[in-house]
Design a protein around this motif. Structure first.
Motif, PDB file in Angstrom:
ATOM      1  N   LEU A  34       4.726   4.736   7.825  1.00  0.00           N
ATOM      2  CA  LEU A  34       5.845   5.834   6.712  1.00  0.00           C
ATOM      3  C   LEU A  34       5.303   5.020   5.463  1.00  0.00           C
ATOM      4  O   LEU A  34       6.100   5.758   4.773  1.00  0.00           O
ATOM      5  N   VAL A  35       5.872   3.677   6.076  1.00  0.00           N
ATOM      6  CA  VAL A  35       4.977   2.858   4.445  1.00  0.00           C
ATOM      7  C   VAL A  35       4.095   2.989   3.401  1.00  0.00           C
ATOM      8  O   VAL A  35       4.994   3.288   2.439  1.00  0.00           O
ATOM      9  N   GLN A  36       2.986   3.547   3.481  1.00  0.00           N
ATOM     10  CA  GLN A  36       2.351   3.800   3.292  1.00  0.00           C
ATOM     11  C   GLN A  36       2.383   5.313   2.593  1.00  0.00           C
ATOM     12  O   GLN A  36       2.133   5.688   1.334  1.00  0.00           O
ATOM     13  N   VAL A  37       3.292   6.493   3.288  1.00  0.00           N
ATOM     14  CA  VAL A  37       3.168   7.829   3.335  1.00  0.00           C
ATOM     15  C   VAL A  37       4.416   7.645   1.729  1.00  0.00           C
ATOM     16  O   VAL A  37       4.585   8.645   0.634  1.00  0.00           O
ATOM     17  N   LEU A  38       5.521   6.915   2.172  1.00  0.00           N
ATOM     18  CA  LEU A  38       6.682   6.821   1.129  1.00  0.00           C
ATOM     19  C   LEU A  38       5.859   6.148  -0.221  1.00  0.00           C
ATOM     20  O   LEU A  38       6.490   7.075  -1.061  1.00  0.00           O
ATOM     21  N   ALA A  39       5.002   4.921  -0.226  1.00  0.00           N
ATOM     22  CA  ALA A  39       4.628   4.578  -1.294  1.00  0.00           C
ATOM     23  C   ALA A  39       3.810   5.429  -2.003  1.00  0.00           C
ATOM     24  O   ALA A  39       3.594   6.205  -3.665  1.00  0.00           O
ATOM     25  N   SER A  40       2.694   6.405  -1.311  1.00  0.00           N
ATOM     26  CA  SER A  40       1.784   7.215  -1.682  1.00  0.00           C
ATOM     27  C   SER A  40       2.883   8.457  -2.694  1.00  0.00           C
ATOM     28  O   SER A  40       3.041   9.247  -3.558  1.00  0.00           O
ATOM     29  N   ARG A  41       4.093   8.438  -2.055  1.00  0.00           N
ATOM     30  CA  ARG A  41       4.635  10.152  -2.339  1.00  0.00           C
ATOM     31  C   ARG A  41       5.469   9.600  -3.549  1.00  0.00           C
ATOM     32  O   ARG A  41       5.756   9.960  -4.508  1.00  0.00           O
ATOM     33  N   ARG A  42       6.140   8.165  -3.719  1.00  0.00           N
ATOM     34  CA  ARG A  42       6.520   7.605  -4.236  1.00  0.00           C
ATOM     35  C   ARG A  42       5.241   7.433  -6.378  1.00  0.00           C
ATOM     36  O   ARG A  42       6.016   7.859  -7.214  1.00  0.00           O
ATOM     37  N   ALA A  43       4.239   7.364  -5.711  1.00  0.00           N
ATOM     38  CA  ALA A  43       3.325   6.701  -6.541  1.00  0.00           C
ATOM     39  C   ALA A  43       2.707   8.200  -7.390  1.00  0.00           C
ATOM     40  O   ALA A  43       1.890   8.908  -8.067  1.00  0.00           O
TER      41      ALA A  43
END
Length: 116
Positions: A34-43
């Motif tokens: 979830l942390v990875q998906v949120l960071a990827s979505r933000r970037a």
């Protein structure tokens, strides 16, 4: 540490402290995605933030402790969590070596922008 937690008896849950450690570790290991998906979505591109590696290392270590130190003593669980522990530690070491302990902030850019 293998006896059920007495104050949870009224709930019908039979959790020992070791089971709680194992469940917390498994939850942390799963939540890292979830942390990875949120960071990827933000970037707006695929990134792996440092928190991903911390959560991987912590979750693997907690579940590894559960499978080795509790009454469970499960060789399958040990093998399942041993490799991710070393992989996460190595990846975290590479990230720190490459970016330093504190990633530099560039005005107008987020931390995840600096990973690419």
């Amino acid at each position: 540490m293998n006896a059920p937690i007495a104050w949870l008896a009224w709930t019908g849950l039979h959790l020992s402290p070791w089971k709680l450690i194992g469940l917390t570790g498994a939850s942390m290991f799963g939540a890292r995605w979830l942390v990875q998906v949120l960071a990827s979505r933000r970037a707006q591109k695929p990134v792996i933030p440092r928190a991903f590696w911390y959560m991987s290392l912590t979750g693997s270590a907690m579940t590894l402790a559960y499978f080795t130190l509790s009454a469970k003593q499960d060789a399958v669980g040990v093998l399942q969590n041993l490799l991710p522990t070393f992989t996460a530690a190595y990846s975290l070491w590479l990230d720190i070596r490459h970016h330093g302990w504190r990633r530099q902030q560039v005005p107008g850019r987020t931390e995840t922008d600096l990973e690419g």
